[in-house]
Design an enzyme around this catalytic site. Structure first.
Site, mmCIF file in Angstrom:
data_model
loop_
_atom_site.group_PDB
_atom_site.id
_atom_site.type_symbol
_atom_site.label_atom_id
_atom_site.label_comp_id
_atom_site.label_asym_id
_atom_site.label_seq_id
_atom_site.Cartn_x
_atom_site.Cartn_y
_atom_site.Cartn_z
ATOM 1 N N HIS A 386 0.816 -1.223 0.000
ATOM 2 C CA HIS A 386 0.000 0.000 0.000
ATOM 3 C C HIS A 386 0.846 1.269 0.000
ATOM 4 C CE1 HIS A 386 -3.708 1.944 -0.170
ATOM 5 N NE2 HIS A 386 -4.346 1.407 0.847
ATOM 6 N N ASP A 390 -2.292 1.781 -4.839
ATOM 7 C CA ASP A 390 -3.572 2.129 -4.201
ATOM 8 C C ASP A 390 -4.612 1.061 -4.536
ATOM 9 O OD1 ASP A 390 -4.498 2.814 -6.823
ATOM 10 O OD2 ASP A 390 -3.457 4.732 -6.594
#
Ligand code: CAO
Length: 416
Positions: A386, A390
């Site tokens: 992350h 995204d």
């Protein structure tokens, strides 16, 4: 380095050059160590499963005086690298690098090392280079023997698919009487591939994982594979679902290259990898290993299947080399061959994404007309780093991957 459970000699045995002495397993690969001498084994420095230290004596061999060498005892040492012992052979004026085990494999199969292209460091010829060379010559996928012995090339008419995994191991044994506990705790060192798992998974803990799951309708793909399986079989290759999953992932990575990237340690730079070296989590006797299929972006589904057969055969024989086990850029884990629906896969650093596949189940679903039909459903669980990926990117990639698999003919449009 750990001496694995296979030892081919005992004290008092006579050995000749290139005879197998034992198998050692490091956290990267396992390899057979062969004798450099003709002689008699006088002392074994380790018991099975003990840790052997690099550069320290492994066995004492009393050398045969009649062969014109000193009758003193000599030692075979644990090599600095389990996979690539630094031995040379002069061929046509240039040095060919290969371990004694590889030279023996070549010799027993009447292969001239000068004709084999080495893919190891400094063009060193690896065991898989010889196996590949043989496979190309014969069109066969060579199943390695259980003891890592050398199997002669098969004539074309006798090509066989890769050895199936030991299914018996997967079936739990029925327990006919209550388990008896000895009452004693047992502590043992973590060795081999388990050691690698400790290292990799501890590093993975530093990555903030983003999870995303979906359901895939494989009804068309199940039918397509049924149709293609016999064709692949004729060509000596077992066609499972994985080659389709892998190819669809590669087609997706062409659109979303950030998922085939790596992040440097200081998180300052992202490297987009040119090759799609797709790792396949493999459950083996030695533990979890993740060999990778190289350059999937230029491979056909059949070529991926063939390569997967080779990796599975080497994996189940504990003979995968460093080249096959390193350089992965993206991973798929088909835990569904064992069971389960959703899972939470852990990224293999320095990669940034991984997908885990659940078991394919026949379940009722609705078609476009609102009618219930028997669908072949599989769940997929993705994890992505992350810090650089995204959720929307992961979801779009997953949608594309899903669309290729739900309508496998659509892959044709994008195949090169
Ligand atoms: N659901 C149901 N059946 C499946 C399936 C799935 N998701 N995937 C494959 N199958 C079927 C295959 O079609 C094959 O059936 P047939 O013999 O009828 O063709 C059978 O299961 C066995 O497949 P396979 O294991 O020979 O080949 P594969 O390419 O599908 O899988 C591999 C190869 C290496 C991924 C698998 O053997 C394996 O090791 N899986 C476990 C991975 C694992 O441990 N992951 C966890 C990692 S984290 O610890």
């Amino acid at each position: 380095m750990c001496l694995e459970c296979k030892r081919y000699i005992k004290e008092g045995d006579s050995v000749s050059q290139f005879d197998s002495i034992c198998e050692v397993q490091s956290d990267k690969a396992s390899v057979t160590i062969t004798s450099r001498y003709d002689g008699i084994i006088r002392k074994l420095h380790y018991n099975l499963d003990e840790i052997a230290y690099v550069g320290k004596p492994l066995v004492d061999i009393e050398i045969d005086a009649s062969k014109g060498v000193s009758p003193e005892e000599d030692v075979v040492e644990t090599p600095p690298m389990s996979h690539e012992e630094h031995t040379h052979q002069e061929i046509k004026g240039h040095k060919t690098l290969a371990t004694p085990a590889v030279r023996r494999l070549a010799m027993e199969n009447n292969i001239k090392l000068s004709e084999v292209v080495g893919t190891g460091k400094d063009n060193r010829i690896l065991k898989e280079d010889i196996l590949n060379y043989l496979a190309k010559q014969t069109g066969a996928i060579l199943p390695p023997s259980p003891k890592g012995e050398i199997i002669p090339p098969l004539p074309k008419s006798e090509t066989v698919p890769a050895a199936p995994k030991d299914k018996a191991r997967k079936t739990p044994l029925p327990v006919s009487r209550p388990l008896v506990f000895s009452g004693k705790d047992k502590t043992e060192p973590i060795t081999g591939f388990h050691k690698a798992m400790v290292k990799t998974m501890s590093a993975a803990l530093k990555i903030p994982h983003f999870g995303y799951c979906d359901e895939i309708d494989l009804t068309q793909l199940v039918q397509l594979r049924e149709d293609l399986k016999p064709l692949a079989q004729i060509r000596g290759v077992k066609l499972s679902f994985m080659p389709f999953f892998i190819k669809a992932a590669s087609l997706g990575l062409l659109q979303y290259p950030i998922l085939n990237a790596s992040l440097d340690e200081s998180c300052q730079n992202v490297t987009y990898k040119a090759s799609h070296n797709i790792g396949v989590a493999m459950d083996t006797e030695q533990g979890l290993i993740v060999p990778n299929v190289k350059n999937v972006q230029v491979c056909s589904v059949f070529e991926i299947a063939s390569e997967l057969n080779r990796l599975q055969a080497l994996g189940s024989a504990g003979q995968l080399g460093t080249n096959d086990l390193t350089g992965g850029t993206f991973t798929l884990s088909n835990i569904g061959t064992i069971g389960g629906t959703y899972t939470k896969p852990v990224i293999l650093p320095p990669e940034v994404a991984i997908g885990a596949l659940g078991k394919i189940q026949i379940l009722p679903r609705f078609n476009g007309k609102g009618e219930v039909f028997k669908a072949q459903i599989m769940n997929v669980s993705w994890s992505a780093d992350h810090r650089i990926i995204d959720g929307a990117t992961m979801a779009r990639f997953s949608n594309l991957w899903k669309s290729y698999l739900e309508n496998p003919a659509s892959m044709l449009l994008d195949l090169k």
